[in-house]
Motif scaffolding. Sequence first.
Motif, mmCIF file in Angstrom:
data_model
loop_
_atom_site.group_PDB
_atom_site.id
_atom_site.type_symbol
_atom_site.label_atom_id
_atom_site.label_comp_id
_atom_site.label_asym_id
_atom_site.label_seq_id
_atom_site.Cartn_x
_atom_site.Cartn_y
_atom_site.Cartn_z
ATOM 1 N N GLU A 168 0.847 -1.060 0.207
ATOM 2 C CA GLU A 168 -0.048 0.025 0.092
ATOM 3 C C GLU A 168 0.924 1.435 -0.024
ATOM 4 O O GLU A 168 0.225 2.257 -0.401
ATOM 5 C CB GLU A 168 -1.090 -0.091 1.115
ATOM 6 C CG GLU A 168 -0.639 -0.112 2.478
ATOM 7 C CD GLU A 168 -1.623 -0.154 3.732
ATOM 8 O OE1 GLU A 168 -2.377 -0.980 3.415
ATOM 9 O OE2 GLU A 168 -1.686 0.683 4.623
ATOM 10 N N GLU A 170 3.274 1.605 -1.954
ATOM 11 C CA GLU A 170 3.770 2.058 -3.425
ATOM 12 C C GLU A 170 2.805 2.841 -4.073
ATOM 13 O O GLU A 170 1.694 2.575 -3.942
ATOM 14 C CB GLU A 170 3.919 0.457 -4.183
ATOM 15 C CG GLU A 170 4.205 0.552 -5.613
ATOM 16 C CD GLU A 170 5.403 1.543 -6.020
ATOM 17 O OE1 GLU A 170 6.484 1.184 -5.205
ATOM 18 O OE2 GLU A 170 5.367 2.223 -7.081
ATOM 19 N N LYS A 171 3.209 3.756 -4.670
ATOM 20 C CA LYS A 171 2.203 4.817 -5.412
ATOM 21 C C LYS A 171 2.210 4.809 -6.788
ATOM 22 O O LYS A 171 1.359 5.470 -7.439
ATOM 23 C CB LYS A 171 2.775 6.320 -4.636
ATOM 24 C CG LYS A 171 2.839 6.620 -3.316
ATOM 25 C CD LYS A 171 1.434 6.578 -2.611
ATOM 26 C CE LYS A 171 2.040 6.768 -1.180
ATOM 27 N NZ LYS A 171 0.578 6.188 -0.268
ATOM 28 N N ARG A 174 2.138 -0.173 -11.442
ATOM 29 C CA ARG A 174 0.922 -0.774 -11.396
ATOM 30 C C ARG A 174 1.270 -2.045 -12.072
ATOM 31 O O ARG A 174 2.210 -2.442 -12.843
ATOM 32 C CB ARG A 174 0.071 0.004 -12.463
ATOM 33 C CG ARG A 174 -0.607 1.418 -11.876
ATOM 34 C CD ARG A 174 -1.091 2.058 -12.953
ATOM 35 N NE ARG A 174 -0.196 2.242 -14.049
ATOM 36 C CZ ARG A 174 -0.682 2.873 -15.360
ATOM 37 N NH1 ARG A 174 -1.690 3.530 -15.483
ATOM 38 N NH2 ARG A 174 0.209 2.959 -16.364
ATOM 39 N N THR A 212 1.489 -1.260 -7.032
ATOM 40 C CA THR A 212 0.200 -0.493 -6.227
ATOM 41 C C THR A 212 -1.270 -1.178 -6.880
ATOM 42 O O THR A 212 -1.108 -1.503 -7.987
ATOM 43 C CB THR A 212 0.126 0.914 -6.403
ATOM 44 O OG1 THR A 212 -1.215 1.455 -5.643
ATOM 45 C CG2 THR A 212 0.094 1.529 -7.809
ATOM 46 N N LEU A 213 -2.278 -1.263 -5.944
ATOM 47 C CA LEU A 213 -3.540 -1.664 -6.392
ATOM 48 C C LEU A 213 -4.405 -0.294 -6.647
ATOM 49 O O LEU A 213 -5.706 -0.455 -6.565
ATOM 50 C CB LEU A 213 -4.168 -2.737 -5.573
ATOM 51 C CG LEU A 213 -3.218 -3.787 -5.360
ATOM 52 C CD1 LEU A 213 -4.112 -4.839 -4.349
ATOM 53 C CD2 LEU A 213 -3.256 -4.687 -6.767
ATOM 54 N N GLY A 214 -3.902 0.782 -6.491
ATOM 55 C CA GLY A 214 -4.565 2.124 -6.597
ATOM 56 C C GLY A 214 -4.323 2.764 -5.317
ATOM 57 O O GLY A 214 -4.016 2.456 -4.213
ATOM 58 N N ARG A 215 -5.244 4.000 -5.361
ATOM 59 C CA ARG A 215 -4.922 4.874 -4.223
ATOM 60 C C ARG A 215 -6.145 4.693 -3.108
ATOM 61 O O ARG A 215 -6.181 5.107 -2.107
ATOM 62 C CB ARG A 215 -5.087 6.389 -4.687
ATOM 63 C CG ARG A 215 -6.532 6.807 -5.325
ATOM 64 C CD ARG A 215 -6.472 8.099 -5.937
ATOM 65 N NE ARG A 215 -7.816 8.613 -6.443
ATOM 66 C CZ ARG A 215 -8.098 8.381 -7.825
ATOM 67 N NH1 ARG A 215 -7.499 7.842 -8.613
ATOM 68 N NH2 ARG A 215 -9.375 8.892 -7.961
ATOM 69 N N ARG A 216 -7.219 3.818 -3.633
ATOM 70 C CA ARG A 216 -8.046 3.613 -2.207
ATOM 71 C C ARG A 216 -7.858 2.259 -1.634
ATOM 72 O O ARG A 216 -6.988 1.514 -1.866
ATOM 73 C CB ARG A 216 -9.230 3.312 -2.924
ATOM 74 C CG ARG A 216 -9.828 4.384 -3.983
ATOM 75 C CD ARG A 216 -11.521 4.511 -4.186
ATOM 76 N NE ARG A 216 -11.626 5.813 -5.352
ATOM 77 C CZ ARG A 216 -11.081 5.656 -6.480
ATOM 78 N NH1 ARG A 216 -10.648 4.643 -7.112
ATOM 79 N NH2 ARG A 216 -11.396 6.787 -7.123
ATOM 80 N N ILE A 217 -8.177 2.444 -0.502
ATOM 81 C CA ILE A 217 -7.974 1.410 0.559
ATOM 82 C C ILE A 217 -8.923 0.428 0.529
ATOM 83 O O ILE A 217 -10.078 0.469 0.849
ATOM 84 C CB ILE A 217 -8.232 1.954 2.137
ATOM 85 C CG1 ILE A 217 -7.263 3.267 2.295
ATOM 86 C CG2 ILE A 217 -7.829 0.899 3.036
ATOM 87 C CD1 ILE A 217 -7.915 4.209 3.427
ATOM 88 N N LEU A 218 -8.339 -0.800 -0.143
ATOM 89 C CA LEU A 218 -9.127 -1.755 -0.159
ATOM 90 C C LEU A 218 -9.195 -2.897 0.916
ATOM 91 O O LEU A 218 -8.086 -3.027 1.510
ATOM 92 C CB LEU A 218 -8.913 -2.648 -1.601
ATOM 93 C CG LEU A 218 -8.755 -2.141 -2.914
ATOM 94 C CD1 LEU A 218 -8.064 -2.715 -4.034
ATOM 95 C CD2 LEU A 218 -9.967 -1.379 -3.088
ATOM 96 N N VAL A 226 -9.178 -8.174 -6.808
ATOM 97 C CA VAL A 226 -8.694 -7.191 -7.610
ATOM 98 C C VAL A 226 -7.362 -7.362 -8.440
ATOM 99 O O VAL A 226 -7.168 -7.360 -9.436
ATOM 100 C CB VAL A 226 -8.878 -5.754 -7.006
ATOM 101 C CG1 VAL A 226 -8.303 -4.447 -7.972
ATOM 102 C CG2 VAL A 226 -10.452 -5.439 -6.708
#
Lengths: 241, 241
Positions: A168, A170-171, A174, A212-218, A226
Amino acid sequence: MEIRRFFVNPQDVCANGEIVVFGDEFLHMTKVLRYKTGYKAIVCANDGIERYCTIKQIDRDRAILSVDDEKVQDKKRVHVTLFAGLLKNNKLDFAIQKAVELGIDEVCPFLSSNTAETKFAKDRADKIALEAAKQCGSAYLTKVCELCDFQDVVKSFGDFDKVLFAYEDEKKNRIKDCDLSGKKIALIVGAEGGFTPEEARIAKEAGAQIVTLGRRILRAETASIVASALLLDTLGELDYE
Amino acid sequence: MEIRRFFVNPQDVCANGEIVVFGDEFLHMTKVLRYKTGYKAIVCANDGIERYCTIKQIDRDRAILSVDDEKVQDKKRVHVTLFAGLLKNNKLDFAIQKAVELGIDEVCPFLSSNTAETKFAKDRADKIALEAAKQCGSAYLTKVCELCDFQDVVKSFGDFDKVLFAYEDEKKNRIKDCDLSGKKIALIVGAEGGFTPEEARIAKEAGAQIVTLGRRILRAETASIVASALLLDTLGELDYE
């Protein structure tokens, strides 16, 4: 009548065109579904081939089926192992079910510094993987491994051509930006507590690509679905031939 | 102490730098969490901004907060509506929770020819969306629409720049192959029974791009998560700025 699907080990597909069904699948076939000789069944042996069979003989502990027809249902190019941090409240069950549907080949649960859960019922997980494969019409059975430690996960990196590590902090990088060449890919997704910076450093030094899996907290179980979907899509493994 | 997150309507953010919290969020703040004046809270008004606030005053039915600081947490470029076929056994709850985590803006459940379920509890769905937004740290509240019919879904196509329609008989066109230009995208995923060829034809004639989610049979709730993840990833909506 819908033709039901059964899973066997590759060695139970005999050279003479017969297949032997043992164990739980035998019980499901004969005790639960009450199949008799002459009934039709689809048998899969984890090679992407659906074998259309007829039951020839039912013994006390096994059924013998003859193969009437074969169909290549799903030919994989890349073998993907999902290392999934152990989850609380049986949420790994759910992650396994979805991994099977998506076509993940192997799920390996592990414990890391921030894992809250410690108990893993492999029998239960095996059953969930088998049921999911039967239900979703897969020609493969997703293998579920024994619970291991984060150290074991890192030690196994050498078994893979590429390793992706979802982190998380990692920004940028992808999954679709990664080098995914090779035939065996590992994807590592943490549990509810995520990874420590130290674990991310160890993984990176051992050769993992941090993603990263994206900027949202999954949630952890969402992250594993995902990440699996994005990886298999990038690999072209979701596509039709 | 972790600072909790509360959601308000945009009109409850006042020009004088104060925010009024009413209704269920007020009850959650004051009755469940027993917040007092002086406590800190994050307030979101569905615009991607986190407002760091202090509670100034608690009345019988509302709290007044002053905004100490603002942070743009999550700026969206594209508005995505997920039209999801109504699912059995509350599985839509689950699909809504995951849609919120991924950053879907709006979920609209619908009935089509093959939908088995007919009951939809909007109150319950609203609660799930709110809880998921608070839990996953979103700055947006995913809107849940009233249950509608497939005909209504098709009639609404004009409200969107692009419409994607996931159909299991489509073998080739993937989400990443689609024209996704514009600011408002609709994504349509069916219920357990899938769509009829007639429904797919109607959607296509009304301008939808028909897409495949891959060659495997996904459960309906898995399909809506996977389709959402693939679409948001293709749009760059999962990426950091």
